[in-house]
Design an enzyme around this catalytic site. Structure first.
Site, PDB file in Angstrom:
ATOM      1  N   HIS A  50     -13.523  -2.198   7.330  1.00 30.39           N
ATOM      2  CA  HIS A  50     -14.054  -2.259   5.968  1.00 30.39           C
ATOM      3  C   HIS A  50     -14.933  -3.507   5.886  1.00 30.39           C
ATOM      4  O   HIS A  50     -14.868  -4.383   6.759  1.00 30.39           O
ATOM      5  CB  HIS A  50     -12.916  -2.334   4.961  1.00 30.39           C
ATOM      6  CG  HIS A  50     -12.148  -1.060   4.835  1.00 30.39           C
ATOM      7  ND1 HIS A  50     -11.227  -0.846   3.837  1.00 30.39           N
ATOM      8  CD2 HIS A  50     -12.144   0.080   5.584  1.00 30.39           C
ATOM      9  CE1 HIS A  50     -10.704   0.356   3.962  1.00 30.39           C
ATOM     10  NE2 HIS A  50     -11.234   0.934   5.023  1.00 30.39           N
ATOM     11  N   GLU A  52     -14.882  -6.238   4.058  1.00 30.11           N
ATOM     12  CA  GLU A  52     -14.188  -7.524   4.028  1.00 30.11           C
ATOM     13  C   GLU A  52     -13.584  -7.855   5.390  1.00 30.11           C
ATOM     14  O   GLU A  52     -13.622  -9.005   5.829  1.00 30.11           O
ATOM     15  CB  GLU A  52     -13.085  -7.519   2.953  1.00 30.11           C
ATOM     16  CG  GLU A  52     -13.592  -7.261   1.553  1.00 30.11           C
ATOM     17  CD  GLU A  52     -13.680  -5.773   1.186  1.00 30.11           C
ATOM     18  OE1 GLU A  52     -13.879  -5.493   0.002  1.00 30.11           O
ATOM     19  OE2 GLU A  52     -13.549  -4.914   2.080  1.00 30.11           O
ATOM     20  N   SER A  77     -14.321  -3.457  -5.141  1.00 31.24           N
ATOM     21  CA  SER A  77     -12.958  -3.992  -5.187  1.00 31.24           C
ATOM     22  C   SER A  77     -12.265  -3.773  -3.846  1.00 31.24           C
ATOM     23  O   SER A  77     -12.234  -2.653  -3.336  1.00 31.24           O
ATOM     24  CB  SER A  77     -12.182  -3.283  -6.300  1.00 31.24           C
ATOM     25  OG  SER A  77     -10.870  -3.772  -6.404  1.00 31.24           O
ATOM     26  N   CYS A  79      -9.645  -2.964  -0.969  1.00 30.99           N
ATOM     27  CA  CYS A  79      -8.486  -2.069  -0.875  1.00 30.99           C
ATOM     28  C   CYS A  79      -7.238  -2.871  -0.523  1.00 30.99           C
ATOM     29  O   CYS A  79      -7.284  -4.085  -0.337  1.00 30.99           O
ATOM     30  CB  CYS A  79      -8.752  -0.996   0.187  1.00 30.99           C
ATOM     31  SG  CYS A  79      -8.709  -1.655   1.873  1.00 30.99           S
ATOM     32  N   CYS A  82      -7.633  -4.862   2.848  1.00 26.41           N
ATOM     33  CA  CYS A  82      -8.520  -6.018   2.744  1.00 26.41           C
ATOM     34  C   CYS A  82      -7.925  -7.100   1.851  1.00 26.41           C
ATOM     35  O   CYS A  82      -8.016  -8.293   2.162  1.00 26.41           O
ATOM     36  CB  CYS A  82      -9.885  -5.571   2.243  1.00 26.41           C
ATOM     37  SG  CYS A  82     -10.705  -4.440   3.404  1.00 26.41           S
TER      38      CYS A  82
END
Length: 145
Positions: A50, A52, A77, A79, A82
């Site tokens: 992901h 991040e 936002s 998950c 992350c």
């Protein structure tokens, strides 16, 4: 608009040009970007890359004291996975572009002391809406549903 979220948006668009999911992130210490990343789950056939996570990976090994002085900016936002990494490294502040198309465990992170700032960015929302509309299968194979 905040200059660091603009950099995260550039990362998101980079992912999109690579035929990936348009989510981007930057890690900021003081007034400098020390790492950047974008969702590369599709590009690398990865379960964990992901935006991040890619950003944190690109930061390399930092000292605990350094993470505590950082802010992570993400176009969406984070998950559970992350946010877990954010909590693990005690990054005290997360600035998100939006949480309308997906909302991660923000309340849990707040209870754990993380300051969450939602910029409610129209650009970030449109990027995700367009992607989800055009790529529902890719979106829904991970955190979309």
């Amino acid at each position: 608009m905040d200059k660091f979220i603009q950099e995260a948006i550039k990362e998101a668009k980079k992912s999109l040009t690579e035929r990936g999911i348009p989510i981007g992130a930057v890690l900021v210490k003081g007034s400098s970007i020390i790492a950047r990343g974008h969702n590369r789950r599709v590009q690398k056939n990865s379960a964990v890359l992901h935006a991040e996570m890619d950003c944190l990976e690109n930061a390399g090994r930092l000292k605990s004291a350094d993470y505590k002085k950082c802010v992570i900016y993400s176009t969406l936002s984070p998950c559970d996975m992350c946010m877990g990494a954010i909590l693990l490294y005690k990054i005290p502040r997360v600035v998100i572009g939006e949480n309308e198309t997906f909302k991660g465990p923000e309340n849990y992170a707040k209870r754990r002391g993380v300051k969450i700032v939602n910029l409610d960015s129209a650009d970030c929302k449109q990027l995700m809406r367009d992607f989800i509309k055009n790529n529902p299968r890719i979106w829904n194979e991970d955190i979309g549903k």
